[in-house]
Design a protein around this motif. Structure first.
Motif, mmCIF file in Angstrom:
data_model
loop_
_atom_site.group_PDB
_atom_site.id
_atom_site.type_symbol
_atom_site.label_atom_id
_atom_site.label_comp_id
_atom_site.label_asym_id
_atom_site.label_seq_id
_atom_site.Cartn_x
_atom_site.Cartn_y
_atom_site.Cartn_z
ATOM 1 N N UNK A 6 19.105 -31.332 21.371
ATOM 2 C CA UNK A 6 18.856 -32.778 21.369
ATOM 3 C C UNK A 6 20.157 -33.549 21.552
ATOM 4 N N UNK A 7 21.215 -33.109 20.895
ATOM 5 C CA UNK A 7 22.519 -33.758 21.062
ATOM 6 C C UNK A 7 22.934 -33.692 22.527
ATOM 7 N N UNK A 8 22.713 -32.537 23.163
ATOM 8 C CA UNK A 8 23.054 -32.390 24.575
ATOM 9 C C UNK A 8 22.223 -33.331 25.450
ATOM 10 N N UNK A 9 20.963 -33.532 25.088
ATOM 11 C CA UNK A 9 20.114 -34.428 25.883
ATOM 12 C C UNK A 9 20.461 -35.900 25.664
ATOM 13 N N UNK A 10 21.073 -36.228 24.543
ATOM 14 C CA UNK A 10 21.453 -37.612 24.263
ATOM 15 C C UNK A 10 22.578 -38.100 25.169
ATOM 16 N N UNK A 11 23.228 -37.200 25.893
ATOM 17 C CA UNK A 11 24.361 -37.598 26.735
ATOM 18 C C UNK A 11 23.950 -38.585 27.818
ATOM 19 N N UNK A 12 22.667 -38.654 28.136
ATOM 20 C CA UNK A 12 22.184 -39.571 29.164
ATOM 21 C C UNK A 12 21.865 -40.959 28.614
ATOM 22 N N UNK A 13 21.937 -41.121 27.309
ATOM 23 C CA UNK A 13 21.667 -42.436 26.717
ATOM 24 C C UNK A 13 22.813 -43.392 27.041
ATOM 25 N N UNK A 14 22.530 -44.653 26.957
ATOM 26 C CA UNK A 14 23.525 -45.657 27.281
ATOM 27 C C UNK A 14 24.632 -45.753 26.243
ATOM 28 N N UNK A 40 32.185 -40.173 30.183
ATOM 29 C CA UNK A 40 31.161 -40.999 29.557
ATOM 30 C C UNK A 40 30.118 -40.132 28.856
ATOM 31 N N UNK A 41 29.637 -39.104 29.529
ATOM 32 C CA UNK A 41 28.641 -38.216 28.924
ATOM 33 C C UNK A 41 29.225 -37.459 27.731
ATOM 34 N N UNK A 42 30.460 -37.020 27.860
ATOM 35 C CA UNK A 42 31.092 -36.288 26.760
ATOM 36 C C UNK A 42 31.391 -37.211 25.584
#
Length: 179
Positions: free
Chosen positions: A16-24, A126-128
């Motif tokens: 889930x943390x990895x998928x949150x990288x696409x959040x604003x 940004x994603x990191x």
């Protein structure tokens, strides 16, 4: 996705943390500010209870160089403006802790760039950065719980960021590789 759902998922799911990288970035900033607020509530409540209690010394704050008797004497002399002083102290603590978390997450994101490349996961800063902001959830909650129960760990600042780094690396491993 709602903030409380992201908080709960950040506590146990690296995927889930990895998928949150696409959040604003804006919602991530709001998340870190609310995480700071959530972690400051127990710390500040201990501070207030200890300050207002004549029987219980402020043992939790002695490691920060604050003498409990001096703090209680000072508080008793400022009866009229005491609530204003407490509010200012809380706001200052909140700003400092938020700044520490934001600057630490920014440094963590920069440190994690070579690790992501080594793991063959090309990600933008940004994603990191977003990933590192969610990676500090577990260490923040853990440190708050330990502080609340008056358990002091030597070099806790170092262990906090090492733990956040490990969570960030484990989250990066859950990112699918580009073909």
């Amino acid at each position: 996705m709602k903030l409380h759902i992201r908080f709960v998922k950040s506590l146990w799911s690296f995927k889930s943390i990895a998928s949150f990288r696409f959040l604003g970035v804006g919602s991530t900033i709001m998340y870190v500010l609310l995480l700071t607020l959530l972690c400051m509530i127990p710390v500040f409540s201990l501070f207030l209870v200890g300050l207002l209690s004549k029987n219980q010394p402020l043992n939790n704050f002695e490691s920060f160089g604050l003498n409990a008797n001096q703090m209680q004497n000072f508080a008793s002399t400022l009866d009229g403006i005491f609530p204003i002083i407490i509010a200012v102290i809380y706001v200052v603590m909140y700003v400092i802790f938020s700044g520490i978390l934001f600057s630490g997450a920014s440094i963590l994101a920069a440190v994690i760039i070579p690790v992501a490349q080594l793991l063959k996961r090309k990600q933008s800063y940004r994603h990191l950065w977003v990933l590192s902001c969610y990676s500090i959830t577990i260490p923040s909650v853990l440190l708050t719980v330990l502080f609340f129960f008056n358990i002091h760990i030597p070099y806790s600042f170092f262990w906090f960021w090492l733990f956040a780094f490990l969570i960030c690396v484990l989250s990066i491993t859950k990112i699918p590789r580009k073909k």
